[in-house]
Design a protein around this motif. Structure first.
Motif, PDB file in Angstrom:
ATOM      1  N   CYS A   4       1.166  -8.637  -0.751  1.00  0.00           N
ATOM      2  CA  CYS A   4       1.219  -7.361  -1.470  1.00  0.00           C
ATOM      3  C   CYS A   4       1.094  -6.188  -0.495  1.00  0.00           C
ATOM      4  O   CYS A   4       1.722  -5.137  -0.694  1.00  0.00           O
ATOM      5  CB  CYS A   4       0.121  -7.299  -2.522  1.00  0.00           C
ATOM      6  SG  CYS A   4      -1.545  -7.578  -1.876  1.00  0.00           S
ATOM      7  N   VAL A   5       0.300  -6.375   0.541  1.00  0.00           N
ATOM      8  CA  VAL A   5       0.126  -5.331   1.560  1.00  0.00           C
ATOM      9  C   VAL A   5       1.460  -5.063   2.253  1.00  0.00           C
ATOM     10  O   VAL A   5       1.839  -3.921   2.502  1.00  0.00           O
ATOM     11  CB  VAL A   5      -0.945  -5.748   2.588  1.00  0.00           C
ATOM     12  CG1 VAL A   5      -1.051  -4.708   3.693  1.00  0.00           C
ATOM     13  CG2 VAL A   5      -2.295  -5.941   1.910  1.00  0.00           C
ATOM     14  N   GLU A   6       2.176  -6.137   2.562  1.00  0.00           N
ATOM     15  CA  GLU A   6       3.443  -6.021   3.279  1.00  0.00           C
ATOM     16  C   GLU A   6       4.528  -5.376   2.429  1.00  0.00           C
ATOM     17  O   GLU A   6       5.356  -4.618   2.931  1.00  0.00           O
ATOM     18  CB  GLU A   6       3.907  -7.408   3.737  1.00  0.00           C
ATOM     19  CG  GLU A   6       3.002  -8.048   4.767  1.00  0.00           C
ATOM     20  CD  GLU A   6       3.422  -9.470   5.092  1.00  0.00           C
ATOM     21  OE1 GLU A   6       4.481  -9.906   4.597  1.00  0.00           O
ATOM     22  OE2 GLU A   6       2.706 -10.140   5.848  1.00  0.00           O
ATOM     23  N   ILE A   7       4.549  -5.670   1.133  1.00  0.00           N
ATOM     24  CA  ILE A   7       5.649  -5.220   0.272  1.00  0.00           C
ATOM     25  C   ILE A   7       5.465  -3.793  -0.226  1.00  0.00           C
ATOM     26  O   ILE A   7       6.438  -3.118  -0.580  1.00  0.00           O
ATOM     27  CB  ILE A   7       5.814  -6.175  -0.941  1.00  0.00           C
ATOM     28  CG1 ILE A   7       7.202  -6.037  -1.574  1.00  0.00           C
ATOM     29  CG2 ILE A   7       4.734  -5.927  -1.992  1.00  0.00           C
ATOM     30  CD1 ILE A   7       8.321  -6.574  -0.736  1.00  0.00           C
ATOM     31  N   CYS A   8       4.238  -3.284  -0.236  1.00  0.00           N
ATOM     32  CA  CYS A   8       3.970  -1.950  -0.800  1.00  0.00           C
ATOM     33  C   CYS A   8       4.598  -0.858   0.063  1.00  0.00           C
ATOM     34  O   CYS A   8       4.236  -0.698   1.230  1.00  0.00           O
ATOM     35  CB  CYS A   8       2.466  -1.721  -0.909  1.00  0.00           C
ATOM     36  SG  CYS A   8       2.038  -0.094  -1.585  1.00  0.00           S
ATOM     37  N   PRO A   9       5.528  -0.082  -0.475  1.00  0.00           N
ATOM     38  CA  PRO A   9       6.215   0.937   0.332  1.00  0.00           C
ATOM     39  C   PRO A   9       5.321   2.094   0.758  1.00  0.00           C
ATOM     40  O   PRO A   9       5.601   2.768   1.751  1.00  0.00           O
ATOM     41  CB  PRO A   9       7.337   1.418  -0.599  1.00  0.00           C
ATOM     42  CG  PRO A   9       6.816   1.179  -1.977  1.00  0.00           C
ATOM     43  CD  PRO A   9       6.021  -0.090  -1.877  1.00  0.00           C
ATOM     44  N   ASN A  10       4.254   2.348   0.029  1.00  0.00           N
ATOM     45  CA  ASN A  10       3.378   3.476   0.340  1.00  0.00           C
ATOM     46  C   ASN A  10       2.110   3.073   1.086  1.00  0.00           C
ATOM     47  O   ASN A  10       1.267   3.919   1.374  1.00  0.00           O
ATOM     48  CB  ASN A  10       3.003   4.216  -0.950  1.00  0.00           C
ATOM     49  CG  ASN A  10       4.190   4.974  -1.525  1.00  0.00           C
ATOM     50  OD1 ASN A  10       5.224   5.112  -0.868  1.00  0.00           O
ATOM     51  ND2 ASN A  10       4.059   5.455  -2.751  1.00  0.00           N
ATOM     52  N   GLY A  11       1.964   1.789   1.364  1.00  0.00           N
ATOM     53  CA  GLY A  11       0.778   1.330   2.081  1.00  0.00           C
ATOM     54  C   GLY A  11      -0.513   1.559   1.323  1.00  0.00           C
ATOM     55  O   GLY A  11      -1.580   1.705   1.934  1.00  0.00           O
ATOM     56  N   VAL A  12      -0.426   1.582   0.008  1.00  0.00           N
ATOM     57  CA  VAL A  12      -1.607   1.892  -0.797  1.00  0.00           C
ATOM     58  C   VAL A  12      -2.490   0.661  -1.016  1.00  0.00           C
ATOM     59  O   VAL A  12      -3.660   0.784  -1.378  1.00  0.00           O
ATOM     60  CB  VAL A  12      -1.174   2.499  -2.158  1.00  0.00           C
ATOM     61  CG1 VAL A  12      -0.560   1.441  -3.067  1.00  0.00           C
ATOM     62  CG2 VAL A  12      -2.331   3.188  -2.856  1.00  0.00           C
ATOM     63  N   ILE A  13      -1.942  -0.523  -0.757  1.00  0.00           N
ATOM     64  CA  ILE A  13      -2.735  -1.746  -0.874  1.00  0.00           C
ATOM     65  C   ILE A  13      -3.232  -2.138   0.510  1.00  0.00           C
ATOM     66  O   ILE A  13      -2.448  -2.305   1.441  1.00  0.00           O
ATOM     67  CB  ILE A  13      -1.914  -2.894  -1.483  1.00  0.00           C
ATOM     68  CG1 ILE A  13      -1.324  -2.489  -2.840  1.00  0.00           C
ATOM     69  CG2 ILE A  13      -2.788  -4.138  -1.646  1.00  0.00           C
ATOM     70  CD1 ILE A  13      -0.466  -3.562  -3.485  1.00  0.00           C
ATOM     71  N   ARG A  14      -4.539  -2.281   0.631  1.00  0.00           N
ATOM     72  CA  ARG A  14      -5.131  -2.695   1.901  1.00  0.00           C
ATOM     73  C   ARG A  14      -6.180  -3.769   1.643  1.00  0.00           C
ATOM     74  O   ARG A  14      -6.723  -3.875   0.540  1.00  0.00           O
ATOM     75  CB  ARG A  14      -5.776  -1.490   2.610  1.00  0.00           C
ATOM     76  CG  ARG A  14      -4.783  -0.386   2.940  1.00  0.00           C
ATOM     77  CD  ARG A  14      -5.376   0.621   3.925  1.00  0.00           C
ATOM     78  NE  ARG A  14      -6.487   1.371   3.396  1.00  0.00           N
ATOM     79  CZ  ARG A  14      -6.373   2.475   2.649  1.00  0.00           C
ATOM     80  NH1 ARG A  14      -5.174   2.940   2.323  1.00  0.00           N
ATOM     81  NH2 ARG A  14      -7.447   3.116   2.222  1.00  0.00           N
ATOM     82  N   MET A  15      -6.470  -4.542   2.669  1.00  0.00           N
ATOM     83  CA  MET A  15      -7.458  -5.609   2.546  1.00  0.00           C
ATOM     84  C   MET A  15      -8.859  -5.040   2.804  1.00  0.00           C
ATOM     85  O   MET A  15      -9.051  -4.253   3.729  1.00  0.00           O
ATOM     86  CB  MET A  15      -7.176  -6.731   3.551  1.00  0.00           C
ATOM     87  CG  MET A  15      -5.779  -7.330   3.459  1.00  0.00           C
ATOM     88  SD  MET A  15      -5.378  -8.041   1.850  1.00  0.00           S
ATOM     89  CE  MET A  15      -6.467  -9.470   1.827  1.00  0.00           C
ATOM     90  N   ILE A  16      -9.789  -5.452   1.970  1.00  0.00           N
ATOM     91  CA  ILE A  16     -11.181  -5.027   2.117  1.00  0.00           C
ATOM     92  C   ILE A  16     -12.078  -6.258   2.018  1.00  0.00           C
ATOM     93  O   ILE A  16     -11.675  -7.294   1.486  1.00  0.00           O
ATOM     94  CB  ILE A  16     -11.586  -4.005   1.039  1.00  0.00           C
ATOM     95  CG1 ILE A  16     -11.524  -4.646  -0.353  1.00  0.00           C
ATOM     96  CG2 ILE A  16     -10.711  -2.761   1.103  1.00  0.00           C
ATOM     97  CD1 ILE A  16     -12.131  -3.805  -1.450  1.00  0.00           C
TER      98      ILE A  16
END
Length: 281
Positions: A182-194
């Protein structure tokens, strides 16, 4: 009678030919059989078999072969397998592994739902974030926020992401396998790992100046630096007009910053997980 004999001999010859061909293939399969490396086979059994590619290889078999042949000495690349797979891999390879690493989960750093952010136009194209982003960066005025169309949902192998029903998506941490797709596919970089044990979240991804962010979204970080300046030991750092939480520096004042945040974009992670109710569009 002759016609019947012709049919009979034709049928018999076909059966015999098929039998000989099958026998030949059986013999060939045994003679030409490639014995699979027992270590590779054991490693494959230790892996979850998702073939998600999060390890950087085409699939679980490729990663197992690389580890078995000692071409890759990083035994912890299979995030979906978790500590169970890591322990099994370490045992197979006879290598001591660290099982205390914190599990990472995906998180959507955006609260800009339909009622909190403005839009320039109504998008009516493909239900795909990457497609929508090609048109002026998406319909939302904030070009850093979640577009909510679900490109991440389509690539998640664990069905861990849902639409919220108000223009956003969220990750169910209990189902997240840490693959990072999901991190890779998100065009806006809004998903990050925490970290799974995260205490607080800055639920924003905007790097616009404060005035611009405020005009576009009522819950966006305005880069005011109150969290950083008033609580210097709490682990907040403002970079590119956005507050970033340092999870390895959970000093005093961390919770107080939540109360002082003027737009309330710093939230307790546990609260966000328990209070959100999902309405799938």
């Amino acid at each position: 009678m002759d016609e019947i004999l012709r049919i009979f001999w034709g049928f018999l010859s076909t059966v015999l030919f098929g039998g000989l061909l099958g026998l030949g293939l059986a013999v060939a399969s045994k003679k030409l059989k490639v014995e699979k490396d027992e270590t590779v086979e054991a490693l494959e059994n230790a892996l979850p078999g998702l073939n998600c590619g999060s390890c950087g290889y085409a699939g679980c078999s490729s990663y197992a072969e690389a580890v078995a042949e000692k071409k890759d000495d990083d035994l912890s690349k299979c995030k979906p397998g978790g500590p169970e797979s890591l322990a099994a891999i370490g045992k197979i390879m006879g290598i001591e592994v660290d099982l205390n690493a914190t599990r990472m989960v995906a998180y959507v750093h955006c609260m800009g739902s339909n009622d909190k952010t403005s839009r320039s136009f109504e998008y009516e194209g493909l239900t795909d974030c990457n497609a929508a982003s090609l048109l002026f960066g998406g319909s939302k005025d904030c070009k850093y926020g979640c577009l909510g169309l679900g490109s991440c949902i389509n690539v998640c192998p664990a069905n861990a992401i849902e639409k919220t029903g108000d223009g956003l998506v969220r990750v169910k941490p209990e189902l997240c396998i840490s693959c990072g797709k999901c991190v890779e596919i998100c065009p806006n970089g809004v998903i990050r790992m925490i970290p799974e044990d995260a205490d607080f979240i800055v639920a924003c991804n905007s790097k616009d100046k404060g005035k611009d962010t405020k005009a576009k979204c009522s819950v966006g970080c305005i880069g005011c630096k109150i969290c950083e300046k008033k609580f210097p030991e709490a682990g907040y750092k403002v970079q590119d007009n956005l507050s970033i939480i340092q999870y390895d520096n959970r000093g005093p004042g961390r919770a107080d910053a939540v109360q002082k945040c003027p737009v309330k974009c710093i939230i307790p992670y546990a609260e966000r997980k328990s209070n959100e109710t999902m309405e799938v569009e």
